[in-house]
Design a protein around this motif. Structure first.
Motif, PDB file in Angstrom:
ATOM      1  N   TYR A  68     -13.980  18.554  14.785  1.00  0.00           N
ATOM      2  CA  TYR A  68     -15.319  18.312  15.111  1.00  0.00           C
ATOM      3  C   TYR A  68     -14.977  17.696  16.558  1.00  0.00           C
ATOM      4  N   ASN A  70     -17.051  16.489  20.455  1.00  0.00           N
ATOM      5  CA  ASN A  70     -18.254  16.385  21.027  1.00  0.00           C
ATOM      6  C   ASN A  70     -18.519  17.031  22.236  1.00  0.00           C
ATOM      7  N   LYS A 101     -16.513  22.235  15.742  1.00  0.00           N
ATOM      8  CA  LYS A 101     -17.792  22.210  15.544  1.00  0.00           C
ATOM      9  C   LYS A 101     -18.379  21.155  16.614  1.00  0.00           C
ATOM     10  N   THR A 102     -19.548  21.452  17.113  1.00  0.00           N
ATOM     11  CA  THR A 102     -19.872  20.620  18.200  1.00  0.00           C
ATOM     12  C   THR A 102     -21.740  20.585  18.111  1.00  0.00           C
ATOM     13  N   ARG A 103     -22.154  19.467  18.062  1.00  0.00           N
ATOM     14  CA  ARG A 103     -23.446  19.050  18.005  1.00  0.00           C
ATOM     15  C   ARG A 103     -23.979  19.107  19.610  1.00  0.00           C
ATOM     16  N   TYR A 156     -31.270  18.876  18.266  1.00  0.00           N
ATOM     17  CA  TYR A 156     -29.715  19.233  18.278  1.00  0.00           C
ATOM     18  C   TYR A 156     -29.428  20.484  17.350  1.00  0.00           C
ATOM     19  N   GLU A 158     -25.996  22.622  15.702  1.00  0.00           N
ATOM     20  CA  GLU A 158     -24.540  22.444  15.320  1.00  0.00           C
ATOM     21  C   GLU A 158     -24.002  24.065  15.535  1.00  0.00           C
ATOM     22  N   LEU A 185     -30.848  20.077  13.832  1.00  0.00           N
ATOM     23  CA  LEU A 185     -30.617  18.817  13.356  1.00  0.00           C
ATOM     24  C   LEU A 185     -31.760  17.975  13.740  1.00  0.00           C
ATOM     25  N   HIS A 195     -21.545  10.560  13.758  1.00  0.00           N
ATOM     26  CA  HIS A 195     -20.527  11.295  13.360  1.00  0.00           C
ATOM     27  C   HIS A 195     -19.147  10.469  12.985  1.00  0.00           C
TER      28      HIS A 195
END
Length: 195
Positions: A68, A70, A101-103, A156, A158, A185, A195
Motif C-alpha cells: 500500500y 498513499n 494499492k493506492t486510495r 475515493y 482503490e 470507497l 489504513h
C-alpha cells in the motif's frame, strides 16, 4: 473466470444432472470436463441457467497488490526508485513485478486509443492540488459506471498499479500503469487515516 469458481458450478450441474458430465476435475485455475458430444448443448444451457443470476462484478477478477502506498507518496516517486525496483528482476510467473494499492480520488478519465480500449485517468488527493496522470491499457469497460459514480459523488477509489518508465525522444519519465480499479470507497473521513 473472474471471482467465480467454475469448477464448483460444474460440480453442481453434475449433481443435478448426472448424465451430462462424465468426468470432472481440476481446481480454480484449470479444469477438465468429460462429456458426450451430444450433451454439449445441454451443458451449455445448464451453465447459462446457473450464471444468469450471478452479479456482473463476479465476472471481474481483481488484481492483487503487494504494497500500500498513499497518493502523496506516489507523487514523490522518481526514476531512481523505479530503477531500484528493477534490481529485483527477473520478474516472471512465480515472481511478478510488484504492484501497489493506492486510495485516491478520480478527477477525470478519457477513453483513448485507436480501438477505444485504453483509459487515461487523472487521480488526485482530497485537496485536488495534487494531480497524477495514469494509464489503463485494455481496461475493463464494466468499470465505467463505477468511475462515473466516483467522480460525480466525489468518492475515493482503490487502484492497483505498477510504475512504468516512459521513454520518448531520449527523455525518461515515470508513469502509473493501472492494473485494476477495485471499487468506490464510502469513507466518512480521509481513508489515509484509517489504513
Amino acid at each position: 473466470v473472474g471471482q467465480l469458481d467454475i469448477l464448483e458450478i460444474l460440480r453442481e450441474i453434475r449433481e443435478e444432472n448426472p448424465d451430462l458430465i462424465t468426468h470432472l476435475g481440476g481446481n480454480k485455475a484449470a479444469l477438465g470436463v468429460g462429456f458426450k458430444v451430444n450433451k454439449l448443448n445441454d451443458i451449455f444451457v445448464a451453465l447459462q441457467k446457473k450464471l444468469e443470476d450471478v452479479p456482473e462484478e463476479m465476472f471481474r477478477s481483481h488484481k492483487k497488490a503487494d504494497f500500500y502506498i498513499n497518493i502523496q507518496q506516489v507523487s514523490l516517486w522518481d526514476i531512481d526508485l523505479y530503477y531500484h525496483l528493477l534490481k529485483w528482476e527477473p520478474f516472471g510467473h512465480k515472481f511478478k513485478k510488484p504492484a501497489f494499492k493506492t486510495r485516491c480520488y478520480l478527477k477525470s478519465y478519457k477513453i483513448i486509443g485507436k480501438n477505444k480500449n485504453h483509459l487515461s485517468l487523472i487521480i488526485t488527493d482530497n485537496s485536488e492540488i495534487l494531480s497524477i496522470k495514469a494509464l489503463w491499457f485494455f481496461f475493463d469497460p464494466t468499470v465505467l459506471p463505477v468511475l462515473d459514480k466516483a467522480i460525480s459523488e466525489k468518492k475515493y477509489i482503490e487502484i492497483i498499479w505498477q510504475p512504468e518508465l516512459d521513454s520518448f525522444k531520449g527523455v525518461e519519465k515515470l508513469s502509473i500503469r493501472i492494473l485494476d480499479i477495485l471499487d468506490i470507497l464510502d469513507y466518512k473521513e480521509d481513508p489515509e487515516k484509517t489504513h
